[in-house]
Design a protein around this motif. Structure first.
Motif, PDB file in Angstrom:
ATOM      1  N   SER A 107     -42.822  23.524  17.328  1.00  0.00           N
ATOM      2  CA  SER A 107     -41.625  24.175  17.864  1.00  0.00           C
ATOM      3  C   SER A 107     -41.609  24.109  19.386  1.00  0.00           C
TER       4      SER A 107
ATOM      5  N   ALA B  39     -40.530  20.843  20.653  1.00  0.00           N
ATOM      6  CA  ALA B  39     -39.116  20.550  20.410  1.00  0.00           C
ATOM      7  C   ALA B  39     -38.196  21.304  21.363  1.00  0.00           C
ATOM      8  N   MET B  40     -38.765  22.111  22.268  1.00  0.00           N
ATOM      9  CA  MET B  40     -37.959  22.909  23.199  1.00  0.00           C
ATOM     10  C   MET B  40     -38.480  22.717  24.613  1.00  0.00           C
TER      11      MET B  40
ATOM     12  N   ASP C 140     -37.257  27.822  14.919  1.00  0.00           N
ATOM     13  CA  ASP C 140     -37.109  27.593  16.358  1.00  0.00           C
ATOM     14  C   ASP C 140     -35.688  27.166  16.695  1.00  0.00           C
TER      15      ASP C 140
ATOM     16  N   GLY D 264     -35.014  24.512  18.614  1.00  0.00           N
ATOM     17  CA  GLY D 264     -35.297  23.228  19.244  1.00  0.00           C
ATOM     18  C   GLY D 264     -34.302  22.143  18.907  1.00  0.00           C
ATOM     19  N   THR D 265     -34.740  20.894  19.114  1.00  0.00           N
ATOM     20  CA  THR D 265     -33.847  19.743  18.966  1.00  0.00           C
ATOM     21  C   THR D 265     -33.530  19.418  17.509  1.00  0.00           C
TER      22      THR D 265
END
Length: 283
Positions: free
Chosen positions: A183, A186-187, A210, A212-213
């Protein structure tokens, strides 16, 4: 008279060049036929042993990569809390908490090495499950990841219903740390991680979500493969090896649990862990 010997000689050269499947086909019942049969038996044993050696080497490489990957969260925690002790004036209680985290993560790292060796290299299929308090587990996870999350400007929210799950404490914590590390990666510009836990008829569900992307739909089926990375350039730049989710799935299988992944690009990813609740003091 010499033709069978030529075929046998040709097979020897092929095996010497790396073709372990080469075998001379000689039907005669004389001494040359017996020699060919003995040669084929020897070649079969040799091929089997070389395949076993190759598999052992692959497992050893996976262990080294897995162990290197799994040492990062505890080492980040140890370094972060050690730096706090060195550079900040804290209350006696905070000082004790930081020192205790360093000791606990050091012990877990020590135990994790032998457990990963048994799982990855020796192919262990059974583990000892003990009752683990969800609140205690989450508090430990929080202390471990906070230095890294703060550095990445990521907030963490944990809301779990107290219960005891049947688990190996070190291994299930490894799963959660892996998910949170994914996570975090991804952020890159910061974000939020939410952990929730609820009881469901003898099963305890933990969700790590999360902002994220996200993961493209076409990649979801492959992300638990060893060494598979959705964004290879970003993963390698952040020290990823593509082993985290593959190891998580293996650990969940040893817990007789399930792991499900739901994701949407630009929205985020949720990973749901289904574990058995501990019914007694021993499981």
């Amino acid at each position: 008279l010499t033709y069978p010997l030529k075929r046998l000689s040709k097979a020897v050269r092929e095996i010497a060049s790396g073709d372990l499947s080469a075998r001379p086909v000689i039907q005669s019942q004389d001494e040359v036929g017996e020699l060919a049969a003995d040669f084929n038996h020897m070649a079969d044993r040799l091929e089997t042993q070389i395949h076993q050696l190759n598999e052992t080497m692959i497992r050893q490489k996976e262990f080294m990569a897995s162990f290197a990957h799994e040492t990062k969260p505890p080492l980040t925690s140890i370094i972060g809390y050690a730096d706090m002790l060195r550079s900040k004036k804290m209350t006696e209680e905070r000082t004790y908490e930081a020192a205790d985290t360093i000791v606990q993560e050091g012990k877990r790292l020590e135990a994790l090495g032998s457990k990963l060796m048994e799982i990855v290299v020796l192919g262990k299929t059974e583990i000892c499950l003990q009752p683990v308090s969800v609140n205690v587990l989450m508090e430990s996870v929080k202390r471990t990841v906070l230095p890294g999350l703060n550095h990445s400007h990521i907030s963490l929210s944990i809301q779990v219903e107290e219960s005891k799950i049947a688990a190996d404490y070190d291994l299930i914590k490894t799963v959660l740390l892996n998910l949170m590390d994914n996570s975090r990666k991804a952020m890159e510009g910061g974000g939020k991680i939410f952990i929730t836990g609820v009881r469901q008829k003898g099963t305890y569900c933990i969700c790590v979500r999360d902002t994220g992307t996200g993961i493209p739909a076409g990649e979801l089926e492959r992300i638990t493969e060893a060494f598979y990375m959705v964004d290879k350039s970003r993963s390698r730049a952040q020290g990823g090896a593509g082993l985290g989710l593959a190891l998580c799935e293996t650990i969940m299988r040893l817990h007789r649990g399930k792991m499900r992944i739901v994701s949407e690009v630009k929205i985020g990813t949720s990973v749901i862990l289904e574990l058995k609740e501990a019914e007694n003091e021993t499981v």
